[in-house]
Design a protein around this motif. Structure first.
Motif, mmCIF file in Angstrom:
data_model
loop_
_atom_site.group_PDB
_atom_site.id
_atom_site.type_symbol
_atom_site.label_atom_id
_atom_site.label_comp_id
_atom_site.label_asym_id
_atom_site.label_seq_id
_atom_site.Cartn_x
_atom_site.Cartn_y
_atom_site.Cartn_z
ATOM 1 N N GLU A 179 -1.985 1.437 -15.234
ATOM 2 C CA GLU A 179 -2.334 2.354 -14.141
ATOM 3 C C GLU A 179 -3.252 3.458 -14.666
ATOM 4 O OE1 GLU A 179 -2.343 3.846 -10.197
ATOM 5 O OE2 GLU A 179 -1.811 1.900 -11.020
ATOM 6 N N MET B 22 0.860 10.280 -4.212
ATOM 7 C CA MET B 22 1.155 10.198 -2.779
ATOM 8 C C MET B 22 2.034 11.392 -2.421
ATOM 9 S SD MET B 22 0.989 8.235 0.042
ATOM 10 C CE MET B 22 1.058 6.496 -0.237
ATOM 11 N N LEU C 8 -2.929 10.983 0.067
ATOM 12 C CA LEU C 8 -3.137 10.434 -1.262
ATOM 13 C C LEU C 8 -4.122 11.378 -1.935
ATOM 14 C CD1 LEU C 8 -2.182 7.910 -2.815
ATOM 15 C CD2 LEU C 8 -4.378 6.883 -2.269
ATOM 16 N N GLU D 173 -7.734 2.311 -2.547
ATOM 17 C CA GLU D 173 -6.313 2.633 -2.768
ATOM 18 C C GLU D 173 -5.723 3.317 -1.537
ATOM 19 O OE1 GLU D 173 -2.932 2.765 -5.489
ATOM 20 O OE2 GLU D 173 -4.737 1.562 -5.326
ATOM 21 N N ALA D 174 -6.474 4.224 -0.937
ATOM 22 C CA ALA D 174 -6.002 4.900 0.275
ATOM 23 C C ALA D 174 -5.842 3.909 1.419
ATOM 24 C CB ALA D 174 -6.976 6.020 0.666
ATOM 25 N N ARG D 175 -6.777 2.987 1.558
ATOM 26 C CA ARG D 175 -6.689 1.971 2.611
ATOM 27 C C ARG D 175 -5.437 1.099 2.412
ATOM 28 N NH1 ARG D 175 -10.448 0.425 6.061
ATOM 29 N NH2 ARG D 175 -12.109 1.329 4.836
ATOM 30 N N ARG D 176 -5.121 0.821 1.139
ATOM 31 C CA ARG D 176 -3.952 -0.012 0.829
ATOM 32 C C ARG D 176 -2.634 0.729 1.074
ATOM 33 N NH1 ARG D 176 -0.563 -1.035 -3.346
ATOM 34 N NH2 ARG D 176 -1.461 0.484 -4.772
ATOM 35 N N ARG D 177 -2.602 2.035 0.732
ATOM 36 C CA ARG D 177 -1.331 2.772 0.761
ATOM 37 C C ARG D 177 -1.119 3.625 2.003
ATOM 38 N NH1 ARG D 177 -0.709 5.251 -5.172
ATOM 39 N NH2 ARG D 177 1.265 5.937 -4.283
ATOM 40 N N LEU D 178 -2.182 3.908 2.751
ATOM 41 C CA LEU D 178 -2.079 4.699 3.973
ATOM 42 C C LEU D 178 -2.570 3.843 5.130
ATOM 43 C CD1 LEU D 178 -3.687 8.035 2.742
ATOM 44 C CD2 LEU D 178 -1.256 7.613 3.018
ATOM 45 N N PRO E 28 1.387 4.946 6.292
ATOM 46 C CA PRO E 28 2.686 4.440 5.861
ATOM 47 C C PRO E 28 3.136 3.285 6.748
ATOM 48 C CG PRO E 28 2.883 6.641 6.801
ATOM 49 C CD PRO E 28 1.418 6.323 6.743
#
Length: 92
Positions: free
Chosen positions: A6, A21, A35, A82-87, A89
């Motif tokens: 990471e 996050m 994020l 990364e934001a598209r993947r994690r946000l 929720p």
């Protein structure tokens, strides 16, 4: 399996970054998830440089740059992905 850690994922142009996050609830009419991307070194780090925010009330996502320093284009692309993947929720 990749050997990329990471920490290595967020190494761009001889600088290290960290993704965090956060949950945001404030009196400033912000309610949602964020994020954050922090520049952590080499020392001194520059602190938060980017934020992606998912607003629970509107369902919209916003992107904010918190620095006037130039950032590597590949870093910004990686952060947006990364934001598209994690946000937003995931709702159960």
């Amino acid at each position: 399996m990749s050997d990329t850690t990471e920490r290595d994922r967020w190494h761009f142009d001889d600088r290290w970054y960290e993704v965090t996050m956060t949950s945001v609830v404030s009196h400033l009419n912000r309610d949602g998830m964020a994020l954050e991307l922090d520049d952590i070194g080499p020392s001194p780090g520059r602190g938060m440089v980017l934020e992606a925010f998912y607003d629970d009330d509107t369902g919209h996502m916003t992107f904010t740059s918190c620095t006037t320093e130039p950032l590597p284009f590949l870093l910004i692309e990686a952060f947006i992905a990364e934001a598209r993947r994690r946000l937003p929720p995931i709702k159960q």
